[in-house]
Structures are given as C-alpha cells and as structure tokens.
Design a protein around this motif. Structure first.
Motif, PDB file in Angstrom:
ATOM      1  N   LEU A  31       0.864  -1.172   0.000  1.00 13.11           N
ATOM      2  CA  LEU A  31       0.000   0.000   0.000  1.00 13.11           C
ATOM      3  C   LEU A  31       0.902   1.223   0.000  1.00 13.11           C
ATOM      4  O   LEU A  31       1.636   1.465   0.956  1.00 13.11           O
ATOM      5  N   ARG A  32       0.894   1.965  -1.098  1.00  5.92           N
ATOM      6  CA  ARG A  32       1.797   3.095  -1.251  1.00  5.92           C
ATOM      7  C   ARG A  32       1.016   4.395  -1.179  1.00  5.92           C
ATOM      8  O   ARG A  32       0.185   4.682  -2.034  1.00  5.92           O
ATOM      9  N   MET A  33       1.320   5.163  -0.139  1.00  3.24           N
ATOM     10  CA  MET A  33       0.678   6.466  -0.017  1.00  3.24           C
ATOM     11  C   MET A  33       1.240   7.439  -1.052  1.00  3.24           C
ATOM     12  O   MET A  33       0.527   8.269  -1.596  1.00  3.24           O
ATOM     13  N   PHE A  34       2.556   7.327  -1.319  1.00  2.00           N
ATOM     14  CA  PHE A  34       3.226   8.182  -2.291  1.00  2.00           C
ATOM     15  C   PHE A  34       4.011   7.282  -3.253  1.00  2.00           C
ATOM     16  O   PHE A  34       5.160   6.935  -2.970  1.00  2.00           O
ATOM     17  N   PRO A  35       3.433   6.885  -4.370  1.00  2.00           N
ATOM     18  CA  PRO A  35       4.096   5.927  -5.262  1.00  2.00           C
ATOM     19  C   PRO A  35       5.372   6.449  -5.907  1.00  2.00           C
ATOM     20  O   PRO A  35       6.208   5.672  -6.338  1.00  2.00           O
ATOM     21  N   ASP A  36       5.541   7.798  -6.000  1.00  2.00           N
ATOM     22  CA  ASP A  36       6.762   8.375  -6.554  1.00  2.00           C
ATOM     23  C   ASP A  36       7.093   7.818  -7.938  1.00  2.00           C
ATOM     24  O   ASP A  36       8.253   7.579  -8.275  1.00  2.00           O
ATOM     25  N   MET A  37       6.091   7.571  -8.727  1.00  3.34           N
ATOM     26  CA  MET A  37       6.252   7.119 -10.110  1.00  3.34           C
ATOM     27  C   MET A  37       6.912   5.748 -10.215  1.00  3.34           C
ATOM     28  O   MET A  37       7.508   5.405 -11.239  1.00  3.34           O
ATOM     29  N   ASP A  38       6.852   4.941  -9.141  1.00  3.93           N
ATOM     30  CA  ASP A  38       7.404   3.591  -9.217  1.00  3.93           C
ATOM     31  C   ASP A  38       6.642   2.749 -10.239  1.00  3.93           C
ATOM     32  O   ASP A  38       7.211   1.921 -10.941  1.00  3.93           O
ATOM     33  N   ASP A  39       5.333   2.937 -10.266  1.00  5.32           N
ATOM     34  CA  ASP A  39       4.494   2.233 -11.223  1.00  5.32           C
ATOM     35  C   ASP A  39       3.845   3.279 -12.121  1.00  5.32           C
ATOM     36  O   ASP A  39       3.140   4.170 -11.636  1.00  5.32           O
ATOM     37  N   GLN A  40       4.078   3.162 -13.427  1.00  8.29           N
ATOM     38  CA  GLN A  40       3.558   4.148 -14.364  1.00  8.29           C
ATOM     39  C   GLN A  40       2.719   3.479 -15.434  1.00  8.29           C
ATOM     40  O   GLN A  40       2.953   2.330 -15.806  1.00  8.29           O
ATOM     41  N   ASP A  41       1.732   4.212 -15.907  1.00  5.86           N
ATOM     42  CA  ASP A  41       0.930   3.740 -17.030  1.00  5.86           C
ATOM     43  C   ASP A  41       1.711   4.009 -18.307  1.00  5.86           C
ATOM     44  O   ASP A  41       1.670   5.106 -18.867  1.00  5.86           O
ATOM     45  N   LYS A  42       2.474   3.043 -18.746  1.00  2.00           N
ATOM     46  CA  LYS A  42       3.316   3.227 -19.915  1.00  2.00           C
ATOM     47  C   LYS A  42       3.370   1.932 -20.716  1.00  2.00           C
ATOM     48  O   LYS A  42       2.984   0.861 -20.236  1.00  2.00           O
ATOM     49  N   ILE A  43       3.857   2.064 -21.928  1.00  2.00           N
ATOM     50  CA  ILE A  43       4.046   0.915 -22.810  1.00  2.00           C
ATOM     51  C   ILE A  43       5.505   0.899 -23.228  1.00  2.00           C
ATOM     52  O   ILE A  43       6.026   1.907 -23.701  1.00  2.00           O
ATOM     53  N   LYS A  44       6.168  -0.223 -23.054  1.00  5.32           N
ATOM     54  CA  LYS A  44       7.563  -0.310 -23.422  1.00  5.32           C
ATOM     55  C   LYS A  44       7.717  -0.298 -24.945  1.00  5.32           C
ATOM     56  O   LYS A  44       6.821  -0.712 -25.686  1.00  5.32           O
ATOM     57  N   THR A  45       8.874   0.165 -25.385  1.00  6.18           N
ATOM     58  CA  THR A  45       9.144   0.320 -26.807  1.00  6.18           C
ATOM     59  C   THR A  45       9.000  -1.000 -27.562  1.00  6.18           C
ATOM     60  O   THR A  45       9.457  -2.046 -27.102  1.00  6.18           O
ATOM     61  N   GLN A  46       8.346  -0.933 -28.718  1.00  6.12           N
ATOM     62  CA  GLN A  46       8.190  -2.065 -29.646  1.00  6.12           C
ATOM     63  C   GLN A  46       7.513  -3.268 -28.998  1.00  6.12           C
ATOM     64  O   GLN A  46       7.855  -4.422 -29.266  1.00  6.12           O
ATOM     65  N   THR A  47       6.558  -3.012 -28.135  1.00  9.34           N
ATOM     66  CA  THR A  47       5.749  -4.091 -27.571  1.00  9.34           C
ATOM     67  C   THR A  47       4.310  -3.942 -28.055  1.00  9.34           C
ATOM     68  O   THR A  47       3.888  -2.850 -28.437  1.00  9.34           O
ATOM     69  N   ALA A  48       3.596  -5.037 -28.057  1.00  8.26           N
ATOM     70  CA  ALA A  48       2.202  -5.005 -28.500  1.00  8.26           C
ATOM     71  C   ALA A  48       1.336  -4.311 -27.453  1.00  8.26           C
ATOM     72  O   ALA A  48       1.660  -4.266 -26.275  1.00  8.26           O
TER      73      ALA A  48
END
Length: 206
Positions: A31-48
């Motif tokens: 449970l992270r009160m301040f995630p500090d961008m550890d988990d981001q909504d992103k897509i890695k390069t050249q992935t489906a």
C-alpha cells in the motif's frame, strides 16, 4: 492527560500494524501512499498493445506535426544544427566578430535589442557573473569559486562569435545554455555584455 497518552499509544500501534515497519518483507501488494512514479501507465518500446486497434504500441506523429525549430514547409533548423554564423558564431573555421545579418539590427531596433539582452542576461548570467559582469554574482557570496570577469574580456581573445559559442556550449565550470536560451537571445546577451564592457571605458556622464 493519562488518557491522552493511552490513546496516542493505541493509535501508534494501529498505524504500525496496518502499514508495517519500514523495510518489512511481505508477499502482498504494498500500500503506497506516495508511489513516486514507481508504477507508471506506460508501454515499453516495440511491444504489443491491446489499447490500440492495430495492436501496435508505437504511434505515428499527429498529422501536421512539425519538428521543433522547423517551419511548416520543412525549412529551418532544429537545436542549432545550421552551420551558419548565426547558429555557430564561426566563419570559415574561425570565430567571427559582429552581430549576424540575420538579426536585422538597425538604428531603430538596436536599443530594444540591447534591453532584451539585459533582461536575458539578468535571468541566465547575472547569478554567476554579477550585475556589472565583474564575476561576483550570488554564487560568489555562497562560496562557489568566482567566475570570469566579463569586463576584462579582450575582444581580440573573445570575439563575438567565441562568446556566443561559449554561451551555447559552455566552458570550464559553466555548462552550455544552447538548449535553454534561444539563438537570438544568446546574441542579445553578447551585445549587452559588449555594452557593459564599453560602459567601463567612459565617464559616468557619457
């Protein structure tokens, strides 16, 4: 007062039991009160990616996108890639002197150009080089080694083109400002520094 301490101790125990001690190992999702961008909504390069209909994560630029520094017709240069005197301060392999013709300076706009140079100098240069260019800016007050006194730059050693090049790419402890200060603003700063130097050679009345 006794009940206050008991209540406070109970709250501390509840908080620790709920969040756990710092550094504690566990297998569940933290449970992270301040995630500090550890988990981001992103897509890695050249992935489906199932988000887009074609399944591709890489996208083409939006229609009508123009690279930074270029005109809509494709002309122009980005990030100073031009080899012209305006963008490099060099003429035929050596540093030039004087303002580039592309700036279109004349008697009608020269004063405004110098005022703009003064404004940009105070924003980007004065903290180190000082208001008068004597190298005793704010950084000297806090103990950072003194910077170059701009007033004693002999023009034979530092023509305008070399000063522009130094502003763009940096020298010694000074980092380059090519990505922070637009080309025309760098030339305006050069012109203002020349005005500071000239001001030291005349009387107060002049």
């Amino acid at each position: 007062m006794r009940y206050f301490f008991l209540t406070f101790a109970l709250i501390v125990v509840l908080v620790i039991s709920f969040f756990g001690f710092r550094g504690q190992m566990f297998s569940g999702t933290p449970l992270r009160m301040f995630p500090d961008m550890d988990d981001q909504d992103k897509i890695k390069t050249q992935t489906a990616s199932a988000f887009f209909a074609d399944g591709m994560s890489a996208r083409q630029p939006v229609a009508g996108t123009v690279p930074r520094g270029f005109e809509p017709d494709g002309s122009g240069h980005s990030f100073g890639n031009s080899t012209s005197y305006l963008h490099t301060g060099e003429l035929d392999g050596s540093y030039g002197d004087g303002m580039p013709e592309e700036l279109g300076l004349n008697d009608d706009n020269l004063d405004a150009f110098l005022r703009h140079g003064e404004e940009r100098y105070k924003v980007s240069c004065m903290p180190c080089h000082g208001e008068s260019g004597n190298g005793k800016g704010t950084v000297a007050v806090i103990g950072i080694p003194a910077t170059r006194n701009l007033a004693d730059f002999p023009r034979s050693e530092y023509p305008d083109g070399k000063m522009f090049h130094t502003i763009t790419h940096g020298q010694g402890l000074m980092s380059g400002y090519g990505y922070n200060i637009p080309v025309e603003d760098r030339w305006a700063i050069v012109a203002y520094v020349r005005a500071l130097q000239a001001a030291r050679q005349v009387s107060v009345e002049q």
